[in-house]
Design a protein around this motif. Structure first.
Motif, PDB file in Angstrom:
ATOM      1  N   THR A 173     -33.838 -23.526  63.434  1.00 12.07           N
ATOM      2  CA  THR A 173     -32.618 -23.551  62.614  1.00 12.07           C
ATOM      3  C   THR A 173     -31.395 -24.079  63.362  1.00 12.07           C
ATOM      4  O   THR A 173     -30.424 -24.509  62.741  1.00 12.07           O
ATOM      5  CB  THR A 173     -32.289 -22.144  62.095  1.00 12.07           C
ATOM      6  N   LEU A 174     -31.446 -24.033  64.690  1.00 11.77           N
ATOM      7  CA  LEU A 174     -30.273 -24.367  65.497  1.00 11.77           C
ATOM      8  C   LEU A 174     -29.662 -25.732  65.192  1.00 11.77           C
ATOM      9  O   LEU A 174     -28.432 -25.858  65.187  1.00 11.77           O
ATOM     10  CB  LEU A 174     -30.627 -24.278  66.983  1.00 11.77           C
ATOM     11  N   PRO A 175     -30.443 -26.797  64.934  1.00  8.24           N
ATOM     12  CA  PRO A 175     -29.818 -28.110  64.741  1.00  8.24           C
ATOM     13  C   PRO A 175     -28.743 -28.145  63.670  1.00  8.24           C
ATOM     14  O   PRO A 175     -27.775 -28.903  63.786  1.00  8.24           O
ATOM     15  CB  PRO A 175     -31.006 -29.002  64.354  1.00  8.24           C
ATOM     16  N   GLY A 176     -28.858 -27.326  62.618  1.00  9.19           N
ATOM     17  CA  GLY A 176     -27.889 -27.363  61.539  1.00  9.19           C
ATOM     18  C   GLY A 176     -26.716 -26.423  61.688  1.00  9.19           C
ATOM     19  O   GLY A 176     -25.790 -26.460  60.880  1.00  9.19           O
ATOM     20  N   PHE A 177     -26.714 -25.577  62.706  1.00  9.53           N
ATOM     21  CA  PHE A 177     -25.603 -24.644  62.906  1.00  9.53           C
ATOM     22  C   PHE A 177     -24.339 -25.411  63.293  1.00  9.53           C
ATOM     23  O   PHE A 177     -24.397 -26.415  64.009  1.00  9.53           O
ATOM     24  CB  PHE A 177     -25.932 -23.645  64.020  1.00  9.53           C
ATOM     25  N   THR A 178     -23.178 -24.927  62.859  1.00 10.78           N
ATOM     26  CA  THR A 178     -21.921 -25.423  63.390  1.00 10.78           C
ATOM     27  C   THR A 178     -21.888 -25.158  64.887  1.00 10.78           C
ATOM     28  O   THR A 178     -22.094 -24.014  65.327  1.00 10.78           O
ATOM     29  CB  THR A 178     -20.717 -24.738  62.728  1.00 10.78           C
ATOM     30  N   ALA A 179     -21.622 -26.190  65.684  1.00 10.35           N
ATOM     31  CA  ALA A 179     -21.682 -26.032  67.140  1.00 10.35           C
ATOM     32  C   ALA A 179     -20.590 -25.097  67.650  1.00 10.35           C
ATOM     33  O   ALA A 179     -20.848 -24.195  68.450  1.00 10.35           O
ATOM     34  CB  ALA A 179     -21.578 -27.400  67.817  1.00 10.35           C
ATOM     35  N   VAL A 180     -19.346 -25.302  67.191  1.00  5.62           N
ATOM     36  CA  VAL A 180     -18.258 -24.428  67.640  1.00  5.62           C
ATOM     37  C   VAL A 180     -18.546 -22.994  67.228  1.00  5.62           C
ATOM     38  O   VAL A 180     -18.397 -22.056  68.019  1.00  5.62           O
ATOM     39  CB  VAL A 180     -16.913 -24.906  67.061  1.00  5.62           C
ATOM     40  N   GLY A 181     -18.967 -22.803  65.964  1.00  5.99           N
ATOM     41  CA  GLY A 181     -19.248 -21.459  65.494  1.00  5.99           C
ATOM     42  C   GLY A 181     -20.379 -20.800  66.246  1.00  5.99           C
ATOM     43  O   GLY A 181     -20.322 -19.602  66.569  1.00  5.99           O
ATOM     44  N   TYR A 182     -21.438 -21.575  66.551  1.00  2.00           N
ATOM     45  CA  TYR A 182     -22.571 -21.004  67.273  1.00  2.00           C
ATOM     46  C   TYR A 182     -22.158 -20.544  68.666  1.00  2.00           C
ATOM     47  O   TYR A 182     -22.485 -19.420  69.085  1.00  2.00           O
ATOM     48  CB  TYR A 182     -23.699 -22.019  67.374  1.00  2.00           C
ATOM     49  N   TYR A 183     -21.470 -21.393  69.409  1.00  2.00           N
ATOM     50  CA  TYR A 183     -21.092 -21.013  70.771  1.00  2.00           C
ATOM     51  C   TYR A 183     -20.097 -19.850  70.772  1.00  2.00           C
ATOM     52  O   TYR A 183     -20.127 -18.995  71.663  1.00  2.00           O
ATOM     53  CB  TYR A 183     -20.507 -22.216  71.504  1.00  2.00           C
ATOM     54  N   PHE A 184     -19.224 -19.803  69.783  1.00  2.00           N
ATOM     55  CA  PHE A 184     -18.319 -18.661  69.632  1.00  2.00           C
ATOM     56  C   PHE A 184     -19.124 -17.390  69.399  1.00  2.00           C
ATOM     57  O   PHE A 184     -18.924 -16.368  70.081  1.00  2.00           O
ATOM     58  CB  PHE A 184     -17.367 -18.935  68.461  1.00  2.00           C
ATOM     59  N   ALA A 185     -20.047 -17.437  68.454  1.00  2.00           N
ATOM     60  CA  ALA A 185     -20.845 -16.259  68.125  1.00  2.00           C
ATOM     61  C   ALA A 185     -21.732 -15.844  69.294  1.00  2.00           C
ATOM     62  O   ALA A 185     -21.926 -14.643  69.552  1.00  2.00           O
ATOM     63  CB  ALA A 185     -21.692 -16.549  66.885  1.00  2.00           C
ATOM     64  N   ARG A 186     -22.281 -16.826  70.004  1.00  2.00           N
ATOM     65  CA  ARG A 186     -23.152 -16.510  71.135  1.00  2.00           C
ATOM     66  C   ARG A 186     -22.400 -15.752  72.218  1.00  2.00           C
ATOM     67  O   ARG A 186     -22.934 -14.806  72.820  1.00  2.00           O
ATOM     68  CB  ARG A 186     -23.765 -17.791  71.710  1.00  2.00           C
ATOM     69  N   GLU A 187     -21.150 -16.140  72.471  1.00  2.00           N
ATOM     70  CA  GLU A 187     -20.350 -15.421  73.466  1.00  2.00           C
ATOM     71  C   GLU A 187     -20.073 -13.992  73.013  1.00  2.00           C
ATOM     72  O   GLU A 187     -20.122 -13.054  73.825  1.00  2.00           O
ATOM     73  CB  GLU A 187     -19.033 -16.164  73.709  1.00  2.00           C
ATOM     74  N   LEU A 188     -19.752 -13.820  71.725  1.00  2.00           N
ATOM     75  CA  LEU A 188     -19.512 -12.460  71.230  1.00  2.00           C
ATOM     76  C   LEU A 188     -20.785 -11.620  71.332  1.00  2.00           C
ATOM     77  O   LEU A 188     -20.724 -10.429  71.672  1.00  2.00           O
ATOM     78  CB  LEU A 188     -19.022 -12.506  69.785  1.00  2.00           C
ATOM     79  N   ARG A 189     -21.921 -12.206  71.039  1.00  2.00           N
ATOM     80  CA  ARG A 189     -23.180 -11.468  71.149  1.00  2.00           C
ATOM     81  C   ARG A 189     -23.404 -10.993  72.588  1.00  2.00           C
ATOM     82  O   ARG A 189     -23.808  -9.852  72.826  1.00  2.00           O
ATOM     83  CB  ARG A 189     -24.360 -12.370  70.724  1.00  2.00           C
ATOM     84  N   LYS A 190     -23.126 -11.875  73.548  1.00  2.00           N
ATOM     85  CA  LYS A 190     -23.330 -11.520  74.950  1.00  2.00           C
ATOM     86  C   LYS A 190     -22.431 -10.369  75.373  1.00  2.00           C
ATOM     87  O   LYS A 190     -22.851  -9.464  76.103  1.00  2.00           O
ATOM     88  CB  LYS A 190     -23.057 -12.729  75.850  1.00  2.00           C
ATOM     89  N   LYS A 191     -21.181 -10.411  74.941  1.00  2.00           N
ATOM     90  CA  LYS A 191     -20.196  -9.436  75.431  1.00  2.00           C
ATOM     91  C   LYS A 191     -20.163  -8.155  74.617  1.00  2.00           C
ATOM     92  O   LYS A 191     -19.773  -7.104  75.139  1.00  2.00           O
ATOM     93  CB  LYS A 191     -18.805 -10.077  75.420  1.00  2.00           C
ATOM     94  N   LEU A 192     -20.531  -8.198  73.346  1.00  2.00           N
ATOM     95  CA  LEU A 192     -20.397  -7.028  72.475  1.00  2.00           C
ATOM     96  C   LEU A 192     -21.723  -6.348  72.182  1.00  2.00           C
ATOM     97  O   LEU A 192     -21.755  -5.147  71.897  1.00  2.00           O
ATOM     98  CB  LEU A 192     -19.727  -7.421  71.148  1.00  2.00           C
ATOM     99  N   GLY A 193     -22.815  -7.110  72.153  1.00  2.00           N
ATOM    100  CA  GLY A 193     -24.121  -6.537  71.895  1.00  2.00           C
ATOM    101  C   GLY A 193     -24.330  -6.061  70.473  1.00  2.00           C
ATOM    102  O   GLY A 193     -25.212  -5.235  70.218  1.00  2.00           O
TER     103      GLY A 193
END
Length: 858
Positions: A173-193
């Motif tokens: 599914t990754l190819p269709g994700f918004t790139a800015v949104g994905y990297y933003f969300a990925r950072e929140l996932r790492k820091k917030l769990g």
């Protein structure tokens, strides 16, 4: 589907929805499998059913019921839940609808234009490592389809199978994700769990006011006038467009401007094996006049490219730039079709796209061929790097050499033909105020969210003063309608893009960045991600989206989630001047100021004359000291004040870049360029084939070149080849400008009733641009009885593709204006021995009465 019916589609769908019974319980598309619901807040669930039908919603053992209203709308508010899941959401009425694998976490809106829409598959970090690491069932994305509507909708309009469903992050599914949104969300996932859901609702090339409701734009008279003008223009457009094809076809047949046949295809010019070694070469973009053509006609372009092995057999869309010319494209000898949404309609200005079917692309050598037919002088072709994308690679650059052959040059059109040619404006619903909001934002409300991130502004870069009002209005509008208070709103400041300025000067992009900065400073619970250092000068869509997402996440982690981390680069605070040196202080030092990579660059300084020169800048503790021997008494300083401030290198110790700034006040007014009186100018000019030509004009002389349709044209120090094609009433001419530096001024006495009230808002709207090579300065002014009362100055680089832009200038009448006439004037000063075509394209002057206006004599 006809052009007319395509434009009516949103309205038709809306009307259909109002007449068909709902019959079954139907929740919003947001409440589907894999949905992420907002933790720690009430959870609205909403949709449609039969009128008076009871609907019960159950989640995590809690049930709430509601009865559908007379329109069939229903909503329940589930109690807050902590992060967790998965759960099953059950919605029961006459039927039962379930959503499985429901998670409770944080939900963020990701919105804006193309740089937010930019997909992961285009990102420079879309590599094997990132793809393999993307598997995360607790990071999910819901992509809203691009739709418009004249009225606010309560339901999302239908979409394709990969849109408007919740997708979990994975290599598939990754190819269709918004790139800015994905990297933003990925950072929140790492820091917030906790689970993170992003709702991606973005549309490339769109203006800010298209994302705001009618009510939200009505809070300010200026932006309300802009919005009303756009909406009226779009409402009239389908009718105008329906009348245009028979008119332009009749004109082309009368004057011999039709395409009489594709001779090149019969000669094998589209075939890969054809030997084009005898053809000439040219870089693109290119105007046909640079190929030696003096009229319309057809030109073939060929190029052989190497595609990587992973591109073989992959379908893609070949996007070119906007054009009003007829185009035919071939890949490896096969004629390509056009997408349904972008048919190649003759004479219409629009995006040119071609579908490349799966199996046609080969690994290795591939032959691209393009035939372009122009009905009139001014034909061109402009493929662009950023839009020629395969799923995994980019091919072509604007500097690439293409082989070309002129197939046929038409007989030059007469003056009568040029003057009588029908014109059709290009208006788009997605660039009409409120139309995207109505279809892509309104239906999301009141889905519970944590906040929003926003990457937009490129399309408003020539209206920065208005953007100071539009962006805060958008934030206030969304917050008001969502009804959950001042939720966090984080803004991406425009990246560096465009030509590198050799000297300090005006910059629309810098002014737009300032509008974004002012919004972040003045509007509560907002923040700014500075990207001045990670753009690409020749690509409006920089491919580094990972750092954009990370910087947005820093702002959210610090300001929304309370993490004690640096989240902003230095922000200008104050200036003092001592001994000919300006000392600047900053907020957000982040451990100290840093000059990354050597001495500080991109600082400019000026005295009282406001003439900026490059300056010496040095870090002294927590301040920056700026000076120049050319400016003994500094008054103001600018930093990174350019479209593309290459080398700007002021950072803090946390590694975050300083935002561009100017110290002399964000409301600085640039003095208008004085215009000479036209009444005493000697007339000089000869009418030839509908165009006016002038003799060489000395730099210290001014000549009247032409008068037509209420417009007066003067040439000041211009060259020997200046042509004027007059347009219909209320439109300025089409200009052909070649030769040495000089100025063309266009002055129009726009006939309006004398000013009758104090406080009326006059709005001058103008459409400008050009194509060719070089730059010009456009000065637009509003005049009251010939006196300049408001001025706007644009630096326009016509070598950039897609330069056509709109701008607005407003003036509010005062007591001394009563009884006087209102007019407008324009001057265009060319820089360098360059060719410019069509500098000024359309003008209108409208007046909106102020609710507090005072009538004359009262």
């Amino acid at each position: 589907m006809s052009a007319f019916s395509r434009f009516l589609a949103p309205s038709a769908i809306l009307m259909l929805g109002a007449t068909v019974a709902h019959a079954e319980v139907h929740p919003s598309a947001l409440f589907s499998d894999n949905v992420v619901l907002q933790r720690g807040a009430k959870i609205p669930v909403f949709g449609t059913a039969d009128s008076s039908e009871k609907v019960t919603v159950t989640l995590a053992g809690k049930s709430v019921s509601a009865v559908a209203d007379a329109a069939g709308r229903w909503r329940v508010d589930l109690p807050p839940l902590p992060a967790g899941g998965p759960y099953t959401l059950e919605i029961t009425g006459k039927n039962v609808v379930t959503a499985k694998e429901v998670l409770i976490g944080d939900v963020w809106i990701c919105s804006g234009q193309s740089n937010m829409q930019y997909a992961m598959s285009w990102n420079k970090d879309y590599d094997a490592a990132n793809i393999a690491a993307s598997e995360d069932p607790q990071l999910r994305c819901f992509t809203v389809a691009n739709k418009t509507s004249p009225q606010p909708l309560t339901e999302l309009l239908p979409a394709n199978k990969t849109q408007q469903i919740w997708q979990t992050a994975s290599p598939q599914t990754l190819p269709g994700f918004t790139a800015v949104g994905y990297y933003f969300a990925r950072e929140l996932r790492k820091k917030l769990g906790v689970p993170i859901g992003i709702i991606h609702t973005a549309w490339g090339g769109t203006i800010g006011e298209a994302w705001v409701s009618r009510e939200g734009l009505s809070v300010d008279p200026e932006i309300k006038t802009v919005a009303d003008t756009q909406i009226r223009a779009w409402e009239a457009y389908p009718g105008d467009r329906a009348k245009f094809p028979p008119r332009i076809t009749a004109w082309a047949e009368k004057y011999g401007a039709t395409d009489t046949g594709d001779r090149g295809e019969a000669l094998g010019w589209a075939k890969p094996e054809f030997d084009d070694s005898g053809w000439k070469t040219t870089a693109v973009p290119v105007n046909f006049s640079r190929l030696g053509m003096k009229s319309g006609g057809s030109v073939w372009f060929r190029k052989t490219l190497d595609f990587p092995a992973e591109a073989a057999g992959r379908a893609f869309v070949w996007n070119l730039n906007w054009s009003s010319d007829d185009q035919t494209a071939y890949l490896n000898g096969v004629k390509l079709s056009t997408p349904k949404e972008y048919p190649q309609e003759k004479f219409f200005t629009g995006p040119r796209s071609f579908m490349v079917p799966a199996g046609l692309v080969r690994a290795g050598k591939n032959t691209l061929v393009l035939r372009v037919f122009s009905h009139t002088v001014g034909g061109s072709v402009a493929p662009t790097t950023a839009k020629m994308n395969l799923p995994t690679t980019t091919f072509g650059t604007d500097a690439d050499q293409w082989h070309y052959q002129v197939e046929r040059e038409n007989v030059p059109l007469s003056g009568e033909a040029l003057n009588s040619m029908p014109k059709m404006a290009n208006i788009q619903p997605q660039n009409t105020a409120t139309y995207i909001h109505n279809a892509q934002i309104a239906p999301l409300m009141p889905f519970a969210i944590r906040g929003a991130i926003w990457y937009q502004g490129e399309s408003n870069s020539q209206r920065a003063l208005q953007y100071r009002k539009i962006l805060p209005a958008l934030i206030a509008d969304w917050r008001s309608k969502w009804g959950v208070g001042d939720f966090p709103f984080y803004i991406v400041q425009l990246a560096n893009y465009g030509r590198i300025a050799s000297q300090p000067g005006r910059s629309g992009w810098a002014e737009l960045r300032e509008a974004q900065l002012l919004t972040a400073k003045k509007v509560p619970n907002t923040g700014l991600a500075v990207t001045i250092d990670i753009g690409e000068g020749d690509n409006i869509h920089p491919r580094n989206k990972q750092d954009v997402g990370k910087r947005l996440a820093l702002a959210a982690l610090a300001k929304t989630y309370g993490k004690k981390i640096p989240y902003s680069g230095p922000v200008y605070k104050s200036m003092t001047v001592t001994g000919g040196k300006a000392s600047l202080t900053f907020d957000h030092l982040g451990g100290g100021l840093v000059a990354r990579g050597g001495a500080l660059k991109q600082f400019a300084i000026a005295g009282a004359d406001n003439q900026f020169v490059w300056a010496d800048a040095r870090i002294s503790g927590d301040t920056v000291t700026v000076s120049s021997p050319q400016v003994p008494n500094p008054v103001s300083v600018r930093y990174a004040w350019a479209d593309n401030p290459e080398g700007a290198n002021l950072y803090n110790a946390a590694g975050l870049p300083a935002t561009p700034f100017r110290t002399n006040g964000s409301d600085e007014v640039v003095a208008p360029v004085p215009t000479a009186s036209l009444s005493e100018l000697p007339k000089s000019g000869i009418l030839r084939n509908g165009s006016f030509t002038t003799p060489p004009v000395p730099a210290d002389k001014t000549y009247l070149a032409a008068k037509a349709d209420g417009w007066t044209y003067e040439v000041r120090g211009g060259g020997p080849a200046i042509g004027v094609e007059t347009w219909k009433a209320n439109r300025p001419p089409y200009l052909f400008w070649n030769g040495p530096d000089g100025t063309i001024s266009q002055t129009a006495d726009v006939k309006t009733a004398p000013v009758a009230r104090i406080g009326d808002v006059y709005t001058l709207s103008y459409f400008y641009g050009g194509q060719g090579k070089g730059t010009y300065t456009l000065v637009a002014s509003v005049l009251v009885d010939g006196r300049v009362v408001a001025t706007d100055i644009k630096e326009v680089d016509v070598t950039k593709p897609g330069i056509d832009r709109t701008a607005n200038l407003t003036y509010t009448t005062r007591s001394g204006d009563l009884g006087k006439s209102v007019g407008v004037s324009f001057s265009m000063t060319k820089k360098g021995d360059v060719n410019i075509q069509s500098a000024l394209k359309g003008v209108s002057l409208t007046v909106a009465p102020s609710s507090t206006a005072k009538a004359a004599g009262k």
